[in-house]
Design a protein around this motif. Structure first.
Motif, PDB file in Angstrom:
ATOM      1  N   VAL A 154      -2.421  11.668   9.862  1.00  0.00           N
ATOM      2  CA  VAL A 154      -2.302  11.544   8.412  1.00  0.00           C
ATOM      3  C   VAL A 154      -3.455  10.672   7.943  1.00  0.00           C
ATOM      4  CG1 VAL A 154      -0.881  10.745   6.488  1.00  0.00           C
ATOM      5  CG2 VAL A 154       0.212  11.758   8.508  1.00  0.00           C
ATOM      6  N   TYR A 155      -4.189  11.164   6.957  1.00  0.00           N
ATOM      7  CA  TYR A 155      -5.334  10.438   6.414  1.00  0.00           C
ATOM      8  C   TYR A 155      -5.085  10.121   4.956  1.00  0.00           C
ATOM      9  CZ  TYR A 155      -7.601  12.139  10.635  1.00  0.00           C
ATOM     10  OH  TYR A 155      -7.906  12.398  11.933  1.00  0.00           O
ATOM     11  N   VAL A 156      -5.517   8.941   4.507  1.00  0.00           N
ATOM     12  CA  VAL A 156      -5.375   8.543   3.105  1.00  0.00           C
ATOM     13  C   VAL A 156      -6.720   8.052   2.579  1.00  0.00           C
ATOM     14  CG1 VAL A 156      -2.928   7.949   3.268  1.00  0.00           C
ATOM     15  CG2 VAL A 156      -4.629   6.194   3.721  1.00  0.00           C
ATOM     16  N   LYS A 157      -6.905   8.244   1.272  1.00  0.00           N
ATOM     17  CA  LYS A 157      -8.117   7.736   0.626  1.00  0.00           C
ATOM     18  C   LYS A 157      -8.086   6.213   0.609  1.00  0.00           C
ATOM     19  CE  LYS A 157      -7.637   9.664  -3.389  1.00  0.00           C
ATOM     20  NZ  LYS A 157      -7.852  10.146  -4.749  1.00  0.00           N
ATOM     21  N   LEU A 193       0.850  -1.173   0.000  1.00  0.00           N
ATOM     22  CA  LEU A 193       0.000   0.000   0.000  1.00  0.00           C
ATOM     23  C   LEU A 193       0.892   1.232   0.000  1.00  0.00           C
ATOM     24  CD1 LEU A 193      -2.898   1.041   0.123  1.00  0.00           C
ATOM     25  CD2 LEU A 193      -2.745   0.971   2.603  1.00  0.00           C
ATOM     26  N   VAL A 194       0.721   2.094  -0.972  1.00  0.00           N
ATOM     27  CA  VAL A 194       1.546   3.288  -1.122  1.00  0.00           C
ATOM     28  C   VAL A 194       0.636   4.509  -1.110  1.00  0.00           C
ATOM     29  CG1 VAL A 194       3.156   4.512  -2.617  1.00  0.00           C
ATOM     30  CG2 VAL A 194       3.226   2.021  -2.504  1.00  0.00           C
ATOM     31  N   ALA A 195       0.958   5.466  -0.257  1.00  0.00           N
ATOM     32  CA  ALA A 195       0.187   6.713  -0.199  1.00  0.00           C
ATOM     33  C   ALA A 195       0.746   7.688  -1.223  1.00  0.00           C
ATOM     34  CB  ALA A 195       0.254   7.313   1.194  1.00  0.00           C
ATOM     35  N   GLN A 196      -0.095   8.521  -1.762  1.00  0.00           N
ATOM     36  CA  GLN A 196       0.317   9.506  -2.764  1.00  0.00           C
ATOM     37  C   GLN A 196       0.820  10.768  -2.067  1.00  0.00           C
ATOM     38  OE1 GLN A 196      -3.264   9.775  -5.089  1.00  0.00           O
ATOM     39  NE2 GLN A 196      -2.616   8.126  -6.442  1.00  0.00           N
ATOM     40  N   GLY A 197       2.042  10.681  -1.527  1.00  0.00           N
ATOM     41  CA  GLY A 197       2.623  11.792  -0.789  1.00  0.00           C
ATOM     42  C   GLY A 197       2.838  13.030  -1.634  1.00  0.00           C
ATOM     43  N   PHE A 198       2.937  12.851  -2.959  1.00  0.00           N
ATOM     44  CA  PHE A 198       3.117  14.001  -3.846  1.00  0.00           C
ATOM     45  C   PHE A 198       1.891  14.914  -3.849  1.00  0.00           C
ATOM     46  CE2 PHE A 198       1.546  10.462  -6.393  1.00  0.00           C
ATOM     47  CZ  PHE A 198       0.436  11.027  -7.016  1.00  0.00           C
ATOM     48  N   CYS A 199       0.778  14.429  -3.346  1.00  0.00           N
ATOM     49  CA  CYS A 199      -0.435  15.260  -3.262  1.00  0.00           C
ATOM     50  C   CYS A 199      -0.447  16.127  -1.999  1.00  0.00           C
ATOM     51  CB  CYS A 199      -1.680  14.375  -3.269  1.00  0.00           C
ATOM     52  SG  CYS A 199      -1.925  13.477  -4.800  1.00  0.00           S
ATOM     53  N   GLN A 200       0.445  15.857  -1.064  1.00  0.00           N
ATOM     54  CA  GLN A 200       0.476  16.624   0.179  1.00  0.00           C
ATOM     55  C   GLN A 200       0.982  18.037  -0.079  1.00  0.00           C
ATOM     56  OE1 GLN A 200       2.865  13.676   2.472  1.00  0.00           O
ATOM     57  NE2 GLN A 200       1.234  13.892   3.985  1.00  0.00           N
ATOM     58  N   LYS A 201       0.439  18.991   0.662  1.00  0.00           N
ATOM     59  CA  LYS A 201       0.824  20.392   0.515  1.00  0.00           C
ATOM     60  C   LYS A 201       1.529  20.866   1.773  1.00  0.00           C
ATOM     61  CE  LYS A 201      -2.575  21.638  -2.944  1.00  0.00           C
ATOM     62  NZ  LYS A 201      -2.310  20.430  -3.629  1.00  0.00           N
ATOM     63  N   GLU A 202       2.713  21.473   1.593  1.00  0.00           N
ATOM     64  CA  GLU A 202       3.487  21.953   2.728  1.00  0.00           C
ATOM     65  C   GLU A 202       2.708  23.015   3.489  1.00  0.00           C
ATOM     66  OE1 GLU A 202       7.992  23.503   3.779  1.00  0.00           O
ATOM     67  OE2 GLU A 202       7.327  23.492   1.698  1.00  0.00           O
ATOM     68  N   GLY A 203       2.740  22.939   4.812  1.00  0.00           N
ATOM     69  CA  GLY A 203       2.022  23.886   5.655  1.00  0.00           C
ATOM     70  C   GLY A 203       0.594  23.454   5.931  1.00  0.00           C
ATOM     71  N   ILE A 204       0.059  22.542   5.125  1.00  0.00           N
ATOM     72  CA  ILE A 204      -1.294  22.031   5.334  1.00  0.00           C
ATOM     73  C   ILE A 204      -1.227  20.580   5.794  1.00  0.00           C
ATOM     74  CG2 ILE A 204      -3.504  21.476   4.211  1.00  0.00           C
ATOM     75  CD1 ILE A 204      -2.872  23.808   2.256  1.00  0.00           C
ATOM     76  N   ASP A 205      -0.588  19.749   5.000  1.00  0.00           N
ATOM     77  CA  ASP A 205      -0.498  18.321   5.305  1.00  0.00           C
ATOM     78  C   ASP A 205       0.764  17.952   6.078  1.00  0.00           C
ATOM     79  OD1 ASP A 205      -2.884  17.724   3.850  1.00  0.00           O
ATOM     80  OD2 ASP A 205      -1.736  17.965   2.008  1.00  0.00           O
ATOM     81  N   TYR A 206       1.791  18.786   6.002  1.00  0.00           N
ATOM     82  CA  TYR A 206       3.027  18.525   6.728  1.00  0.00           C
ATOM     83  C   TYR A 206       3.782  19.827   6.921  1.00  0.00           C
ATOM     84  CZ  TYR A 206       5.423  18.911   2.235  1.00  0.00           C
ATOM     85  OH  TYR A 206       5.908  19.366   1.036  1.00  0.00           O
ATOM     86  N   GLU A 207       4.637  19.855   7.926  1.00  0.00           N
ATOM     87  CA  GLU A 207       5.411  21.057   8.238  1.00  0.00           C
ATOM     88  C   GLU A 207       6.855  20.944   7.765  1.00  0.00           C
ATOM     89  OE1 GLU A 207       4.153  23.880   9.402  1.00  0.00           O
ATOM     90  OE2 GLU A 207       2.188  22.926   9.458  1.00  0.00           O
ATOM     91  N   GLU A 208       7.414  19.739   7.809  1.00  0.00           N
ATOM     92  CA  GLU A 208       8.808  19.553   7.417  1.00  0.00           C
ATOM     93  C   GLU A 208       8.984  18.185   6.773  1.00  0.00           C
ATOM     94  OE1 GLU A 208      11.326  19.541  10.853  1.00  0.00           O
ATOM     95  OE2 GLU A 208      10.188  17.975  11.841  1.00  0.00           O
ATOM     96  N   THR A 209      10.070  18.044   6.032  1.00  0.00           N
ATOM     97  CA  THR A 209      10.411  16.746   5.460  1.00  0.00           C
ATOM     98  C   THR A 209      11.710  16.277   6.087  1.00  0.00           C
ATOM     99  OG1 THR A 209      11.604  17.761   3.627  1.00  0.00           O
ATOM    100  CG2 THR A 209       9.280  17.225   3.261  1.00  0.00           C
ATOM    101  N   TYR A 257       4.801   3.870   2.508  1.00  0.00           N
ATOM    102  CA  TYR A 257       5.619   4.518   1.498  1.00  0.00           C
ATOM    103  C   TYR A 257       4.827   5.695   0.942  1.00  0.00           C
ATOM    104  CZ  TYR A 257       8.777   0.541   1.450  1.00  0.00           C
ATOM    105  OH  TYR A 257       9.682  -0.415   1.803  1.00  0.00           O
ATOM    106  N   GLY A 258       5.445   6.840   0.816  1.00  0.00           N
ATOM    107  CA  GLY A 258       4.792   7.967   0.177  1.00  0.00           C
ATOM    108  C   GLY A 258       4.659   9.226   1.000  1.00  0.00           C
ATOM    109  N   PRO A 259       4.011   9.187   2.178  1.00  0.00           N
ATOM    110  CA  PRO A 259       3.793  10.433   2.914  1.00  0.00           C
ATOM    111  C   PRO A 259       5.103  11.089   3.359  1.00  0.00           C
ATOM    112  CG  PRO A 259       2.392   8.693   3.796  1.00  0.00           C
ATOM    113  CD  PRO A 259       3.337   8.063   2.822  1.00  0.00           C
ATOM    114  N   LYS A 260       5.082  12.394   3.462  1.00  0.00           N
ATOM    115  CA  LYS A 260       6.270  13.152   3.859  1.00  0.00           C
ATOM    116  C   LYS A 260       6.700  12.815   5.285  1.00  0.00           C
ATOM    117  CE  LYS A 260       6.018  15.620   0.061  1.00  0.00           C
ATOM    118  NZ  LYS A 260       6.841  15.303  -1.068  1.00  0.00           N
TER     119      LYS A 260
END
Length: 180
Positions: free
Chosen positions: A67-70, A9-25, A92-95
């Motif tokens: 962290v929530y995924v579809k 199962l792989v999450a689409q981390g490329f869809c995450q937006k900085e400041g909304i879905d994550y603060e740092e990588t 795999y995937g989320p920041k």
């Protein structure tokens, strides 16, 4: 004969937006300079570098943030098609995944296996022998040439004609010729 099918199962981390879905990588990756120093040190001391594999390290970390995924395609709940999953462990995937897995590695033990003498590392080919350690990227070069349909190109020792006369660029900026 036993047949096993594996799925990841792989999450689409490329869809995450900085400041909304994550603060740092976070990416614990060695700098090329550090790799060069390690190779030089090992060569100077006559050490042979070995490579190890850490089993299942990436999927063991717990995520501190929410962290929530579809629901993945083909696995949607017929009863709750509009719901999402809240992650407890890294995918795999989320920041957030690399930091969670790195923290888990620092506090746990993982099964490791010896893979033998170091030959490939971060795109570098490494040949360790009695005459020294040699680092090159021949495979990478071949792969790039194949990618651009130039795999059958004729190799040249010098990338330009050796009898070309070059004029001095009087108005140009001076460069250090040793860098090239």
């Amino acid at each position: 004969m036993v047949v096993r099918n594996k799925a990841r199962l792989v999450a689409q981390g490329f869809c995450q937006k900085e400041g909304i879905d994550y603060e740092e990588t976070f990416a614990p990756v060695a700098r090329l300079e550090a790799i060069r120093i390690l190779l030089a040190f090992a060569a100077s001391k006559g050490f042979k570098l070995q490579q190890m594999d850490v089993k299942s390290a990436f999927l063991n970390g717990f995520i501190e943030e929410e962290v929530y995924v579809k629901q993945p395609p083909g696995f949607e709940s017929a009863r709750f098609p509009d719901r999402v999953y809240k992650l407890k462990k890294a995918l795999y995937g989320p920041k957030q995944a690399p930091r969670a897995c790195f923290a888990e590695q620092m506090s746990s033990e993982f099964e490791m296996s010896l893979m033998g003498e170091l030959q490939f590392f971060l795109g570098l080919q490494i040949k360790q022998g009695s005459k020294g350690t040699f680092v090159h990227q021949a495979k990478y070069t071949r792969d790039i040439l194949k990618k651009f349909n130039m795999g059958d190109s004729k190799p040249m020792t010098t990338p330009m004609s050796t009898n070309t006369v070059l004029d001095a660029d009087e108005d140009g900026e001076a460069v250090d010729q040793k860098e090239f």
